[in-house]
Design a protein around this motif. Structure first.
Motif, PDB file in Angstrom:
ATOM      1  N   ILE A 230      -4.372   7.129  -2.265  1.00  0.00           N
ATOM      2  CA  ILE A 230      -3.971   5.849  -1.694  1.00  0.00           C
ATOM      3  C   ILE A 230      -4.062   4.794  -2.802  1.00  0.00           C
ATOM      4  CG2 ILE A 230      -4.410   4.100   0.060  1.00  0.00           C
ATOM      5  CD1 ILE A 230      -3.518   6.785   1.167  1.00  0.00           C
ATOM      6  N   ILE A 231      -2.951   4.121  -3.068  1.00  0.00           N
ATOM      7  CA  ILE A 231      -2.958   3.044  -4.053  1.00  0.00           C
ATOM      8  C   ILE A 231      -2.540   1.752  -3.362  1.00  0.00           C
ATOM      9  CG2 ILE A 231      -2.565   4.507  -6.052  1.00  0.00           C
ATOM     10  CD1 ILE A 231       0.382   3.901  -5.923  1.00  0.00           C
ATOM     11  N   MET A 232      -3.067   0.629  -3.871  1.00  0.00           N
ATOM     12  CA  MET A 232      -2.793  -0.648  -3.211  1.00  0.00           C
ATOM     13  C   MET A 232      -2.781  -1.759  -4.246  1.00  0.00           C
ATOM     14  SD  MET A 232      -4.633  -2.377   0.116  1.00  0.00           S
ATOM     15  CE  MET A 232      -6.211  -2.699  -0.686  1.00  0.00           C
ATOM     16  N   ARG A 233      -1.961  -2.760  -4.008  1.00  0.00           N
ATOM     17  CA  ARG A 233      -1.879  -3.940  -4.873  1.00  0.00           C
ATOM     18  C   ARG A 233      -1.796  -5.171  -3.987  1.00  0.00           C
ATOM     19  NH1 ARG A 233       0.848  -4.849  -9.887  1.00  0.00           N
ATOM     20  NH2 ARG A 233      -0.075  -6.737 -10.787  1.00  0.00           N
TER      21      ARG A 233
ATOM     22  N   GLU B 209       0.852  -1.188   0.000  1.00  0.00           N
ATOM     23  CA  GLU B 209       0.000   0.000   0.000  1.00  0.00           C
ATOM     24  C   GLU B 209       0.888   1.239   0.000  1.00  0.00           C
ATOM     25  OE1 GLU B 209      -3.748   1.861   2.594  1.00  0.00           O
ATOM     26  OE2 GLU B 209      -2.698   0.053   3.252  1.00  0.00           O
ATOM     27  N   GLY B 210       0.509   2.226  -0.779  1.00  0.00           N
ATOM     28  CA  GLY B 210       1.290   3.453  -0.850  1.00  0.00           C
ATOM     29  C   GLY B 210       0.428   4.687  -0.748  1.00  0.00           C
ATOM     30  N   ARG B 211       0.997   5.728  -0.168  1.00  0.00           N
ATOM     31  CA  ARG B 211       0.327   7.024  -0.074  1.00  0.00           C
ATOM     32  C   ARG B 211       1.116   8.003  -0.928  1.00  0.00           C
ATOM     33  NH1 ARG B 211       0.539   8.050   5.192  1.00  0.00           N
ATOM     34  NH2 ARG B 211       2.060   9.748   5.156  1.00  0.00           N
ATOM     35  N   VAL B 212       0.429   8.607  -1.880  1.00  0.00           N
ATOM     36  CA  VAL B 212       1.084   9.475  -2.858  1.00  0.00           C
ATOM     37  C   VAL B 212       0.510  10.874  -2.743  1.00  0.00           C
ATOM     38  CG1 VAL B 212       1.595   9.847  -5.298  1.00  0.00           C
ATOM     39  CG2 VAL B 212       1.362   7.511  -4.411  1.00  0.00           C
ATOM     40  N   ARG B 213       1.366  11.849  -2.652  1.00  0.00           N
ATOM     41  CA  ARG B 213       0.946  13.253  -2.658  1.00  0.00           C
ATOM     42  C   ARG B 213       0.948  13.741  -4.092  1.00  0.00           C
ATOM     43  NH1 ARG B 213      -1.484  16.874   0.595  1.00  0.00           N
ATOM     44  NH2 ARG B 213      -0.315  15.941   2.340  1.00  0.00           N
TER      45      ARG B 213
ATOM     46  N   ASP C  49     -10.498  10.025 -13.091  1.00  0.00           N
ATOM     47  CA  ASP C  49     -11.225   9.516 -14.257  1.00  0.00           C
ATOM     48  C   ASP C  49     -11.553   8.037 -14.097  1.00  0.00           C
ATOM     49  OD1 ASP C  49     -11.141  11.984 -15.417  1.00  0.00           O
ATOM     50  OD2 ASP C  49      -9.487  11.543 -16.793  1.00  0.00           O
ATOM     51  N   ALA C  50     -10.703   7.323 -13.362  1.00  0.00           N
ATOM     52  CA  ALA C  50     -10.908   5.888 -13.163  1.00  0.00           C
ATOM     53  C   ALA C  50     -11.793   5.600 -11.951  1.00  0.00           C
ATOM     54  CB  ALA C  50      -9.565   5.190 -12.999  1.00  0.00           C
ATOM     55  N   GLY C  51     -12.290   6.657 -11.292  1.00  0.00           N
ATOM     56  CA  GLY C  51     -13.180   6.462 -10.148  1.00  0.00           C
ATOM     57  C   GLY C  51     -12.520   6.600  -8.799  1.00  0.00           C
ATOM     58  N   ALA C  52     -11.237   6.947  -8.758  1.00  0.00           N
ATOM     59  CA  ALA C  52     -10.527   7.091  -7.485  1.00  0.00           C
ATOM     60  C   ALA C  52     -10.906   8.409  -6.815  1.00  0.00           C
ATOM     61  CB  ALA C  52      -9.019   7.031  -7.716  1.00  0.00           C
ATOM     62  N   GLU C  53     -10.807   8.407  -5.507  1.00  0.00           N
ATOM     63  CA  GLU C  53     -11.068   9.615  -4.726  1.00  0.00           C
ATOM     64  C   GLU C  53      -9.775  10.066  -4.051  1.00  0.00           C
ATOM     65  OE1 GLU C  53     -14.237   9.062  -2.008  1.00  0.00           O
ATOM     66  OE2 GLU C  53     -15.758   8.692  -3.564  1.00  0.00           O
ATOM     67  N   LEU C  54      -9.510  11.365  -4.080  1.00  0.00           N
ATOM     68  CA  LEU C  54      -8.334  11.936  -3.418  1.00  0.00           C
ATOM     69  C   LEU C  54      -8.777  12.634  -2.138  1.00  0.00           C
ATOM     70  CD1 LEU C  54      -7.284  11.558  -6.389  1.00  0.00           C
ATOM     71  CD2 LEU C  54      -5.765  13.483  -5.928  1.00  0.00           C
ATOM     72  N   ASP C  55      -7.993  12.464  -1.097  1.00  0.00           N
ATOM     73  CA  ASP C  55      -8.270  13.101   0.181  1.00  0.00           C
ATOM     74  C   ASP C  55      -7.169  14.110   0.465  1.00  0.00           C
ATOM     75  OD1 ASP C  55      -9.105  13.821   2.668  1.00  0.00           O
ATOM     76  OD2 ASP C  55      -8.580  11.932   3.653  1.00  0.00           O
TER      77      ASP C  55
ATOM     78  N   GLY D  77      -7.461   5.049  -4.703  1.00  0.00           N
ATOM     79  CA  GLY D  77      -8.451   5.920  -4.083  1.00  0.00           C
ATOM     80  C   GLY D  77      -9.715   5.186  -3.677  1.00  0.00           C
ATOM     81  N   GLY D  78      -9.590   3.939  -3.218  1.00  0.00           N
ATOM     82  CA  GLY D  78     -10.743   3.172  -2.765  1.00  0.00           C
ATOM     83  C   GLY D  78     -11.491   2.443  -3.857  1.00  0.00           C
TER      84      GLY D  78
END
Length: 597
Positions: free
Chosen positions: A93-96, A65-69, A82-88, A109-110
């Motif tokens: 937040i990206i995860m694999r 899991e990674g947190r990207v600014r 565009d892909a449906g992710a949400e930014l806070d 982004g969830g």
């Protein structure tokens, strides 16, 4: 930039968390401790290939899991939303995850997303370099990509047009080859269609004619029987021509019955109604008799007409045996055949048009290829100068790197032996020479290294040692960073094969790169680690795993201890500690001097 990475169940790592800042972060540890797994986790997080073998033994899945600014208006943020992710708060937040059976899932982004999306985001986020990337640097295709990337829009724009024209030329050439090779087949097909159309035209069948003729032939063939039946039925209904004969025909008998009922019907309305119906029956019988008389008169025995009808039917049946089940089907075939024949007859026109388009496309490709080559040559000079300057700062002061752009010249006869891209050795006439071409233009790009004065410039894949290759790759990335590269660089043992003064210079150059970019390095060299702003060490627990506490963010004293261990391989070496302190002091002085400039 990357702010945090958490790895669970990956290789020897059970659970580890890495907090990141801007600047230079280094990860060290003993061999097998799992420091390379940090880079493997990053690769997986950024869309790399999922491998079930990465899952920790005994675990069900690996999670990274990674947190990207990323600013809201950035390309990364836009693609993610565009892909449906949400930014806070501008944080993504990206995860694999990778399961034991090899199934992989990706999230941004969830939202569940394809793993390919993470790779797309990574293109604008991170440049990840491991030892395998050094091998890719040896490939000519990779070297051409490096030069094209450095050249920017000067190559990118004409190359995009070139590729579109190249694909069109491939399609045109394929169709042209097919038409030319199948010329005999088309001629034979046209002859068959022309013969069939002539047959149909000669017969001139009419819609529904076969059914009408079949009915007429049946009537003519049975004329005597039909006439006899009609006359006999006529006599039964309305009687014969003999006035003396007793009337026994149907109309007379019905009339007699009606006469009887008319006399009695005055006494009963129901009986009178039956009499009325009998009157109607007499009228129907008389009409039918008249029709039969007319039919019998119309039936002629006409052998000549019968023969003509039979011959006409035979001609139509001959057509239906070849071209359709019915005459209507034959007419449909004729319409389709006429269209196909027109298409075949127009093939020569099509061949001429395709050849004209092919020649035009080849001319356009030649012009575009010339522009691309000129831009590559100019960019090659700039790239060679820039990389050479970087190598000077990496303890290779006399090394010279050049980016050679050449073409493979071919004989004019060979150039014309195939017009189809990818077939034989096709060529383009570029600036008076016939040169080989492909989807990327006409150029062969090769990075060459002359390590010292007097040494011939040789391809890096043949003329560079492992240490030299590491520094060439680092120099290339530093150059790219200066022309708007990605914000984060990750290097996995980029210092392989390097030691001594060269290692110090690599550490110094990475620190300089970290002034404008986020740099994360996995290294085994204390000379490199000393220049880091933040230092993590990976330590195995007693059971061989790496826990959260096993990935330690070192303070000043901890850094001295770790550098001493890396220098001497011992935990309590006074001389190693003194050397470690000297390395850290030198690195700190360099950073301070660089900051003041």
């Amino acid at each position: 930039m990357l702010e945090e990475i958490r790895i669970q169940g990956l290789g020897v790592i059970e659970d580890a968390e890495l907090e990141l800042d801007a600047g230079f972060t280094v990860v060290t540890g003993e061999t097998g401790a799992g420091k390379t797994m940090v880079v493997s986790g990053l690769s997986l997080l950024l869309g790399g290939r999922a491998d079930a073998g990465l899952v920790r033994p005994g675990g069900k899945r690996a999670v990274v899991e990674g947190r990207v600014r990323c600013p809201g208006g950035s390309a990364v943020a836009q693609r993610a939303t565009d892909a449906g992710a949400e930014l806070d708060d501008d944080t993504l937040i990206i995860m694999r995850t990778v399961s034991r059976d090899g199934r992989s899932r990706a999230y941004a982004g969830g939202a569940g997303v394809p793993a390919g999306l993470l790779a797309e985001l990574a293109e604008d986020l991170v440049a990840l370099h491991g030892q395998s990337d050094q091998m890719r640097l040896l490939r000519p295709a990779r070297q051409r990509e490096i030069l094209d990337r450095y050249a920017g829009s000067e190559v990118e724009k004409p190359l995009a047009v070139y590729r579109e024209r190249y694909q069109r030329l491939a399609a045109v050439s394929a169709e042209l080859d097919d038409l030319v090779k199948r010329a005999r087949d088309r001629a034979q097909e046209a002859d068959r269609l022309r013969f069939g159309l002539e047959e149909v035209e000669a017969a001139d069948p009419q819609p529904g004619e076969d059914e009408a003729l079949a009915a007429e032939e049946s009537r003519l063939a049975h004329a005597d029987a039909l006439r006899g039946a009609a006359e006999e039925a006529h006599t039964a209904l309305v009687g014969g021509d003999d006035p003396a004969a007793e009337p026994v025909d149907a109309s007379s008998q019905i009339a007699r019955a009606r006469k009887v009922l008319d006399g009695a019907g005055v006494h009963d309305p129901d009986l009178a109604a039956v009499s009325t119906r009998l009157a109607e029956a007499v009228a129907l019988v008389v009409d039918a008799g008249a029709d039969l008389a007319s039919y019998a008169t119309s039936i002629d025995t006409d052998p000549a007409r019968l023969q003509a009808v039979s011959e006409r039917r035979a001609a139509l049946i001959a057509l239906t045996r070849k071209y359709g089940d019915t005459v209507d089907d034959v007419l449909d075939w004729a319409r389709t055949a006429a269209e196909r024949l027109a298409e075949l007859d127009g093939s020569d026109d099509r061949i001429d048009a395709l050849r004209q388009e092919r020649d035009q496309l080849r001319g356009e490709l030649a012009d575009l290829a010339g522009r691309i080559s000129a831009a590559r040559m100019a960019a090659g000079e700039r790239l060679g100068t820039a990389v050479t300057a970087e190598l000077s700062a990496l303890a290779m002061p006399h090394a010279v790197v050049t980016a050679e752009v050449t073409q493979t010249e071919i004989a004019e006869a060979d150039a014309s032996e195939s017009d189809r891209p990818g077939s034989g050795r096709p060529g383009l006439a570029v600036e008076g020479r016939h040169v080989a071409y492909g989807p990327h233009g006409v150029d062969d790009v090769e990075l060459r290294l002359s390590p010292h004065p007097g040494a011939p410039a040789r391809p890096v894949q043949r003329g560079a040692s492992g240490g030299e290759l590491s520094r060439v790759m680092l120099a290339v990335e530093v150059v790219f960073a200066g022309v708007g590269g990605v914000p984060t660089f990750v290097f996995d043992e980029v210092d392989a094969g390097v030691g001594g003064r060269a290692a110090v210079e690599i550490g110094r150059r990475l620190a300089m790169l970290a002034r404008t970019s986020q740099v994360i390095v996995v290294t085994h060299l204390p000379q490199v680690a000393a220049f880091a702003d933040r230092h993590y060490v990976v330590r195995k627990a007693s059971d061989g795993s790496v826990t959260r506490s096993g990935l330690t963010d070192l303070d000043a004293s901890g850094r001295v201890e770790e550098l001493a261990r890396m220098l001497a391989g011992l935990d309590d070496s006074a001389s190693a500690r003194a050397h470690a302190e000297e390395l850290l002091a030198t690195a700190a002085a360099d950073r301070a001097a660089a900051a003041s400039n």
